[in-house]
Design a protein around this motif. Structure first.
Motif, PDB file in Angstrom:
ATOM      1  N   ALA A  35      16.824  29.871 150.299  1.00  0.00           N
ATOM      2  CA  ALA A  35      16.676  28.827 151.315  1.00  0.00           C
ATOM      3  C   ALA A  35      15.580  27.843 150.955  1.00  0.00           C
ATOM      4  CB  ALA A  35      16.400  29.465 152.677  1.00  0.00           C
ATOM      5  N   VAL A  36      14.503  28.345 150.353  1.00  0.00           N
ATOM      6  CA  VAL A  36      13.413  27.458 149.942  1.00  0.00           C
ATOM      7  C   VAL A  36      13.893  26.513 148.844  1.00  0.00           C
ATOM      8  CG1 VAL A  36      11.127  27.392 148.882  1.00  0.00           C
ATOM      9  CG2 VAL A  36      11.636  29.101 150.641  1.00  0.00           C
ATOM     10  N   ALA A  37      14.626  27.060 147.866  1.00  0.00           N
ATOM     11  CA  ALA A  37      15.189  26.206 146.811  1.00  0.00           C
ATOM     12  C   ALA A  37      16.189  25.221 147.397  1.00  0.00           C
ATOM     13  CB  ALA A  37      15.858  27.070 145.745  1.00  0.00           C
ATOM     14  N   MET A  44      15.953  23.862 150.268  1.00  0.00           N
ATOM     15  CA  MET A  44      15.155  22.807 150.873  1.00  0.00           C
ATOM     16  C   MET A  44      14.757  21.761 149.838  1.00  0.00           C
ATOM     17  SD  MET A  44      12.874  25.300 153.315  1.00  0.00           S
ATOM     18  CE  MET A  44      11.840  24.077 154.102  1.00  0.00           C
ATOM     19  N   LEU A  45      14.346  22.221 148.644  1.00  0.00           N
ATOM     20  CA  LEU A  45      13.976  21.272 147.589  1.00  0.00           C
ATOM     21  C   LEU A  45      15.177  20.424 147.174  1.00  0.00           C
ATOM     22  CD1 LEU A  45      11.696  23.498 145.296  1.00  0.00           C
ATOM     23  CD2 LEU A  45      10.981  21.843 147.028  1.00  0.00           C
ATOM     24  N   GLU A  46      16.334  21.049 147.044  1.00  0.00           N
ATOM     25  CA  GLU A  46      17.535  20.311 146.659  1.00  0.00           C
ATOM     26  C   GLU A  46      17.987  19.384 147.782  1.00  0.00           C
ATOM     27  OE1 GLU A  46      21.233  19.194 144.687  1.00  0.00           O
ATOM     28  OE2 GLU A  46      19.122  19.510 144.196  1.00  0.00           O
ATOM     29  N   THR A  47      17.781  19.782 149.023  1.00  0.00           N
ATOM     30  CA  THR A  47      18.113  18.916 150.160  1.00  0.00           C
ATOM     31  C   THR A  47      17.215  17.685 150.172  1.00  0.00           C
ATOM     32  OG1 THR A  47      18.977  20.724 151.519  1.00  0.00           O
ATOM     33  CG2 THR A  47      18.151  18.786 152.691  1.00  0.00           C
ATOM     34  N   VAL A  48      15.929  17.873 149.912  1.00  0.00           N
ATOM     35  CA  VAL A  48      14.999  16.738 149.835  1.00  0.00           C
ATOM     36  C   VAL A  48      15.464  15.759 148.760  1.00  0.00           C
ATOM     37  CG1 VAL A  48      12.652  16.073 149.191  1.00  0.00           C
ATOM     38  CG2 VAL A  48      13.019  17.990 150.759  1.00  0.00           C
ATOM     39  N   ARG A  49      15.856  16.297 147.600  1.00  0.00           N
ATOM     40  CA  ARG A  49      16.324  15.432 146.514  1.00  0.00           C
ATOM     41  C   ARG A  49      17.587  14.680 146.912  1.00  0.00           C
ATOM     42  NH1 ARG A  49      20.097  14.538 143.756  1.00  0.00           N
ATOM     43  NH2 ARG A  49      21.225  16.283 144.725  1.00  0.00           N
ATOM     44  N   ALA A  50      18.558  15.394 147.524  1.00  0.00           N
ATOM     45  CA  ALA A  50      19.837  14.775 147.871  1.00  0.00           C
ATOM     46  C   ALA A  50      19.673  13.707 148.957  1.00  0.00           C
ATOM     47  CB  ALA A  50      20.829  15.836 148.328  1.00  0.00           C
ATOM     48  N   SER A 107      23.821  20.767 145.221  1.00  0.00           N
ATOM     49  CA  SER A 107      24.283  21.485 144.037  1.00  0.00           C
ATOM     50  C   SER A 107      23.530  22.802 143.898  1.00  0.00           C
ATOM     51  CB  SER A 107      24.057  20.635 142.777  1.00  0.00           C
ATOM     52  OG  SER A 107      24.075  21.432 141.616  1.00  0.00           O
ATOM     53  N   ALA A 108      24.285  23.907 143.946  1.00  0.00           N
ATOM     54  CA  ALA A 108      23.669  25.213 143.700  1.00  0.00           C
ATOM     55  C   ALA A 108      23.107  25.284 142.290  1.00  0.00           C
ATOM     56  CB  ALA A 108      24.696  26.324 143.920  1.00  0.00           C
ATOM     57  N   GLY A 109      23.760  24.601 141.350  1.00  0.00           N
ATOM     58  CA  GLY A 109      23.255  24.595 139.976  1.00  0.00           C
ATOM     59  C   GLY A 109      21.870  23.983 139.880  1.00  0.00           C
ATOM     60  N   ARG A 110      21.646  22.892 140.590  1.00  0.00           N
ATOM     61  CA  ARG A 110      20.310  22.278 140.580  1.00  0.00           C
ATOM     62  C   ARG A 110      19.297  23.147 141.321  1.00  0.00           C
ATOM     63  NH1 ARG A 110      23.337  16.986 140.825  1.00  0.00           N
ATOM     64  NH2 ARG A 110      23.571  17.283 143.075  1.00  0.00           N
ATOM     65  N   ALA A 111      19.712  23.752 142.440  1.00  0.00           N
ATOM     66  CA  ALA A 111      18.799  24.617 143.183  1.00  0.00           C
ATOM     67  C   ALA A 111      18.397  25.829 142.352  1.00  0.00           C
ATOM     68  CB  ALA A 111      19.448  25.064 144.491  1.00  0.00           C
ATOM     69  N   MET A 112      19.302  26.324 141.526  1.00  0.00           N
ATOM     70  CA  MET A 112      18.991  27.478 140.684  1.00  0.00           C
ATOM     71  C   MET A 112      17.848  27.187 139.727  1.00  0.00           C
ATOM     72  SD  MET A 112      20.600  30.269 141.344  1.00  0.00           S
ATOM     73  CE  MET A 112      20.166  31.100 139.805  1.00  0.00           C
ATOM     74  N   ARG A 113      17.718  25.955 139.285  1.00  0.00           N
ATOM     75  CA  ARG A 113      16.621  25.603 138.377  1.00  0.00           C
ATOM     76  C   ARG A 113      15.271  25.852 139.045  1.00  0.00           C
ATOM     77  NH1 ARG A 113      19.028  19.812 136.155  1.00  0.00           N
ATOM     78  NH2 ARG A 113      20.679  20.684 134.807  1.00  0.00           N
ATOM     79  N   HIS A 114      15.191  25.577 140.350  1.00  0.00           N
ATOM     80  CA  HIS A 114      13.952  25.860 141.070  1.00  0.00           C
ATOM     81  C   HIS A 114      13.725  27.367 141.190  1.00  0.00           C
ATOM     82  CE1 HIS A 114      13.277  21.702 142.102  1.00  0.00           C
ATOM     83  NE2 HIS A 114      14.468  21.607 142.659  1.00  0.00           N
ATOM     84  N   LEU A 115      14.784  28.095 141.500  1.00  0.00           N
ATOM     85  CA  LEU A 115      14.641  29.534 141.646  1.00  0.00           C
ATOM     86  C   LEU A 115      14.152  30.185 140.363  1.00  0.00           C
ATOM     87  CD1 LEU A 115      17.844  30.300 143.739  1.00  0.00           C
ATOM     88  CD2 LEU A 115      15.489  30.636 144.475  1.00  0.00           C
ATOM     89  N   GLU A 116      14.600  29.673 139.253  1.00  0.00           N
ATOM     90  CA  GLU A 116      14.165  30.228 137.965  1.00  0.00           C
ATOM     91  C   GLU A 116      12.681  30.004 137.713  1.00  0.00           C
ATOM     92  OE1 GLU A 116      16.839  28.176 135.434  1.00  0.00           O
ATOM     93  OE2 GLU A 116      18.563  29.468 135.911  1.00  0.00           O
ATOM     94  N   ARG A 117      12.090  29.072 138.439  1.00  0.00           N
ATOM     95  CA  ARG A 117      10.676  28.766 138.258  1.00  0.00           C
ATOM     96  C   ARG A 117       9.756  29.591 139.160  1.00  0.00           C
ATOM     97  NH1 ARG A 117       9.474  23.881 135.877  1.00  0.00           N
ATOM     98  NH2 ARG A 117       7.341  24.676 135.979  1.00  0.00           N
TER      99      ARG A 117
END
Length: 770
Positions: free
Chosen positions: A147-149, A151-157, A49-59
């Motif tokens: 891409a880093v975000a 990776m975090l979303e891929t780990v979660r999925a 989900s790009a929406g979930r990955a965006m939460r990391h980018l905002e941080r």
């Protein structure tokens, strides 16, 4: 050729139909190469989900994160925390990375994040890599935080699903300063020396599909896996061959040189934002993030469960998309297909001669003269760029990657049409349309054969259009009935329409208008394959062209190109959303306290001219000035500057202790003599030494950089041949930001720092006689 070839009472309907078919193919190909729709944060847990990955980018991706910066440390802390919370074994590798280039050695203290997810029965290791540092000019939301975000979303999925192979999520540091983190990883880290399958992720723009643009050698198994695993594969082997020939590199380069096999991904559209303050969350295309992540997750699952040794192959494959399908075939077929294209063109020439349409000498004239429109197209495209820079000098600093280039790209296409039509109309009556059209096909066929020898994965781009066009011509000569003949010629041009304009657009996206000649040559080759369809619009071959055709068509094309260029300049004006760039830096000699502003702009904007007003560089420290600079005097700042101490000397090799000074992130050493070897080390990390070849400039030709320099400094070793009696060295400490300089006012809206690496810094210098 087409007058006798087509018995078409009504030319215009046939011409319009053929034109509409080709336009439809070009448009549909462009639409088929689009990116994905982003999924919201509420998407199913097993999907990316790009929406979930965006939460990391905002941080962590809202501010620049150059190597050694406090923002980089904050991002690292966040990423480590998230990876550990996901249950991965996370270590931070601290090391010195190195990268030699012509006359220059770059070093940096890097902090790579290495997170491991062990497999159940590993056959090897899959490394998923991206860099978390950014260029100093912007927050790098696309390059490479997306891409880093992902990776975090891929780990979660992936969750707790058991995979066969070990997965390593590698987030490197110092990529922007010379792939320093990746170099240190493969040189020192056990996982870097062990090899495996690498998936590297990058960006050279802020939007567009995620392209698989580079592979390691012998890529057959990996490409087949990519084709089967990824739901929306994009990219082709033409990009692979092109990137192998270019001097560019990413983290992929040192890792594959160290023995990793793998694939490299990036999106490249809207590249005017690349390495600027506008590489931000505001401009990041969510669909590009979704495409990156969807591909990453799919490949992590498939490769995580694969028998990795079974993917090894002894050959490359050609791969490309056409009509929405990814085609792959082994490179063993490259030469047969290239040879078949040459043979088909030759067969068409022989059959045309037999039918009395074109003699072989005239066809040879058509082939030899075909270089004219190709070369002229490149010259006109590059000439257009020179005119644009002359009119608007700011374009020079953008490297041809403009905010709104569509009108200029259209102008290049019109100039190509002018070159091709001008050549065709000038020779049509003397040489004959059949000889010109058949001879013209020799060029894509020849390029396909040359590529088969030097860049096999690129051969399809030219050999297949030549083969299809030649087969279309043969069909038209053998078939009866005007409708079937027109259909055959049109079908023969369809392959070229599906491949060559898309390549031209990709070249525009990746290289910009500064290298518009590349796209122009590609479009010219497309035009040469479509000449039989052009003939449908023209009067009888034996008749003299009337002035409306002979003069009016080229004049209209030239006028349209001028109008498009003028319209492009009007549309692509700078504003807040599409800002102008400017270079400005502050430099002070710590000994004399003489300070000044410098700018490398060709024509500085009004804000920059508040600080620079002339070309006097005499007051600048020795070895500082490189290239033409605008300058202006400035007040001194309270800074001690760098310190260099000679620790030892052995012949022409000098061991130095360098300290940048309070608040400085990096240091540059420039020497008045060339250096042939340089080394660097910091406390707690292994030192590294690299050879240096060539020189950087006519004066002060040697240079060493250390990025992310710790406060305690570093030891630098220099080998300076012929310097037994000593030499002069200028040390330049570099601190990000200009706000500490008295009288500095922030840039107004619509103006951002240029991508020149020495911009936006306070440089304090000291010159030593070593």
């Amino acid at each position: 050729m087409t007058e006798k070839l087509f018995d078409v009472p009504r030319r215009v309907p046939a011409a319009v139909t053929a034109l509409l078919v080709l336009v439809a193919v070009v448009v549909l190909t462009a639409l088929a190469n689009s990116t994905m729709q982003p999924l919201p944060a509420s998407a199913p847990a097993g999907e990316f989900s790009a929406g979930r990955a965006m939460r990391h980018l905002e941080r962590f991706a809202t501010e620049p994160r150059p190597i050694g910066s406090p923002a980089g440390a904050r991002a690292r802390d966040y990423l480590v925390k998230e990876l550990r919370a996901a249950g991965l074994d996370v270590r931070v590798q601290r090391a010195v990375g190195a990268n030699p280039s012509t006359g220059l050695a770059s070093f940096g203290q890097v902090h790579n994040i290495v997170a491991t997810r062990p497999g159940g029965d590993p056959t090897g290791t899959v490394v998923i890599a991206a860099h978390y540092d950014s260029a100093a000019m912007g927050p790098g939301a696309s390059d490479d935080a997306a891409a880093v975000a992902a990776m975090l979303e891929t780990v979660r999925a992936l969750g707790d699903a058991e995979l066969r192979n070990d997965l390593v999520f590698l987030m490197t540091d110092g990529e922007e300063d010379g792939v320093l983190g990746a170099e240190a990883f493969v040189r020192e880290h056990p996982l870097g020396r062990a090899g495996g399958v690498l998936l590297n992720w990058e960006a050279r723009g802020v939007s567009g599909p995620s392209l698989m643009f580079e592979t390691s050698r012998d890529n057959a198994g990996l490409v087949e896996t990519f084709a089967d695993a990824v739901p929306h594969p994009r990219g082709d082997s033409m990009m692979v061959e092109l990137y192998r020939l270019l001097p560019n590199n990413t983290d992929f380069t040192p890792m594959t040189e160290a023995g990793f096999s793998g694939m490299n991904f990036a999106y490249i559209q809207d590249s005017s934002r690349y390495h600027t303050a506008d590489d931000s969350l505001a401009f990041l295309n969510r669909g590009s993030l979704q495409h990156h992540g969807t591909n990453m997750l799919a490949l992590a699952r498939v490769l995580g469960g694969a028998d990795l040794p079974a993917l090894a192959a002894g050959h490359d494959v050609t791969y490309f998309r056409i009509f929405g399908f990814l085609i792959t075939y082994p490179n063993a077929l490259v030469w047969p297909l290239a040879g078949l294209a040459v043979a088909a063109v030759a067969a068409l020439a022989l059959l045309a001669r037999r039918r009395g349409l074109a003699s072989l000498p005239r066809t040879a004239v058509g082939a030899l003269s075909g270089v004219v429109p190709v070369a002229l197209s490149a010259v006109l495209a590059q000439g257009l760029w020179e005119v644009l820079v002359a009119v608007r000098s700011d374009y020079y600093g953008m490297g041809g990657l403009l905010h709104r280039p569509e009108a200029f790209r259209a102008a290049v296409a019109v100039l190509v049409a002018l070159a091709v039509l001008g050549w065709y109309l000038a020779l049509r009556r003397r040489v004959g349309p059949a000889a010109l059209a058949i001879g013209a096909l020799a060029w894509p066929a020849l390029v396909g054969a040359v590529c088969a020898q030097i860049a096999p994965g690129a051969s399809f781009m030219f050999a297949l259009p030549a083969l299809a066009a030649a087969l279309g011509g043969l069909g038209a000569l053998l078939l009866r009935g005007a409708v079937w003949r027109v259909a055959s010629i049109t079908a023969g041009a369809v392959v070229a329409a599906a491949l060559l304009p898309a390549l031209a657009l990709t070249a525009f996206d990746g290289m910009g208008l500064a290298l518009g000649g590349v796209s122009a040559v590609t479009l010219a080759l497309f035009g040469l394959t479509a000449l039989p369809l052009v003939e449908l619009w023209l009067p009888e071959p034996g008749a003299r062209l009337g002035r409306p055709v002979a003069v009016g068509v080229p004049a209209a094309a030239a006028g349209l190109a001028v109008a498009l260029a003028a319209g492009g300049l009007a549309v692509d004006d700078f504003d807040v959303a599409n800002p102008r760039r400017t270079h400005l830096a502050y430099v002070m000699d710590a000994e004399t306290r003489v300070a000044g502003w410098v700018s490398g702009d060709l024509d500085p904007p009004a804000w920059t001219r508040r600080y620079v007003s002339g070309r006097d560089t005499a007051f600048l420290p020795p070895g500082y000035a490189r290239g033409e600079l605008w300058t202006g005097r400035a007040p001194a700042v309270d800074a001690r500057g760098p310190r260099v101490t000679v620790l030892s000397r052995d012949g022409d090799t000098y061991r130095l202790k360098v300290v940048a000074g309070k608040g400085a992130r990096s240091i540059t050493l420039r020497t008045e003599r060339p250096i042939t070897e340089a080394g660097a080390g910091v406390a707690g990390a292994r030192p590294v030494t690299v050879p240096v070849t060539g020189t950087r400039a006519k004066t002060w030709p040697g240079e060493v950089r250390f990025r992310g320099l710790p406060e305690s400094g570093a030891e630098i070793t220099l080998r300076v041949p012929g310097a037994e009696a000593g030499f002069r060295l200028t040390a330049i400490s570099e601190t990000d930001g200009l706000s500490s300089v008295p009288g500095f006012a922030p840039r107004p809206p619509g103006l951002i720092p240029a991508t020149r690496e020495d911009g936006g810094i306070v440089a304090i210098t000291r010159t030593y006689r070593i």
